[in-house]
Write an enzyme that holds these catalytic residues in place. Sequence first.
Site, short mmCIF file in Angstrom:
data_model
loop_
_atom_site.label_atom_id
_atom_site.label_comp_id
_atom_site.label_asym_id
_atom_site.label_seq_id
_atom_site.Cartn_x
_atom_site.Cartn_y
_atom_site.Cartn_z
CB SER A 135 23.08 83.39 103.84
OG SER A 135 23.41 84.68 103.37
CE1 TYR A 149 31.75 85.17 104.43
CE2 TYR A 149 30.56 87.11 105.18
CZ TYR A 149 30.77 85.74 105.23
OH TYR A 149 29.99 84.96 106.05
CE LYS A 153 28.48 83.23 103.58
NZ LYS A 153 28.17 81.77 103.64
#
Length: 271
Positions: A135, A149, A153
């Site tokens: 992660s 993004y 994650k």
Amino acid sequence: MSVKTWFITGASKGFGREWAEAALERGDRVAVSSRTPGAFDELVKTHGDAVLPIQLDVTDRAAVDVAVRHAVDHFGQLDVVVNNAGYGLFGMVEEVSERQARDQLDVNLLGPLWVVHAALPHLRAQGSGHIVQVSSIAGVFSLPGLGIYHASKFGLEGFTASLAAEVKDFGIKVTLVEPAGYATDWAGPSAVQADRLAAYDDFRAGMRRPAGARGEPGATRAALLELVDTDEPPLRIFFGKGPLDVIKAEYAARISEWERWDAVSQAAFGV
């Protein structure tokens, strides 16, 4: 210590390459995957049959199934599965195109899911294994200019926490590795930049840039090996200096805000 068998995605460079080399140098066996043909020629030359090179696009679910099965057939087992493939997408939320958003989620979120789906039947059958999900500190707090993004994650963190509880009784361990800023090409050649809208130019000019030195990817080798060798690994671990202080402040601010609005929250319940 017994020899471990690894399956690592995104292993041609960055963390994936460092960890593959670290595992091989101590005598483990590693199935390494990348989209790039010939990315592992040097590893094979150095480590021979201990390396299984696989050309793989993690967004291709059928290809992922084939790759994992190939690794199991070749080595006879899987002990450590590392979902490392991923890249950064830079742009304000409004600037990101539909294609860019879908591609980001396909690689960073769905890719690890397909690898987990492919690996779990084998790990369950042998009653052991360790899934390591790469992660980021960006999976636990957000900054402007990285919204999609962050979404990839945060999503990885969410399903992985559920996964850890679901597979514990099968003898399978799960860990989220959350690196801080490292000197990889995450923000360089591997990154995707959205087309900029002039409306955000003033905001962009005033954005604070992260300060401080960037970590050395090679320094994570010992940490990752210690992580996969321990009997009781954590669900979450930061790699790097600084993340813990950042997240302490972030979560303190969240709790404070929830507390300020608690009366409204409770009134919304209706009973």
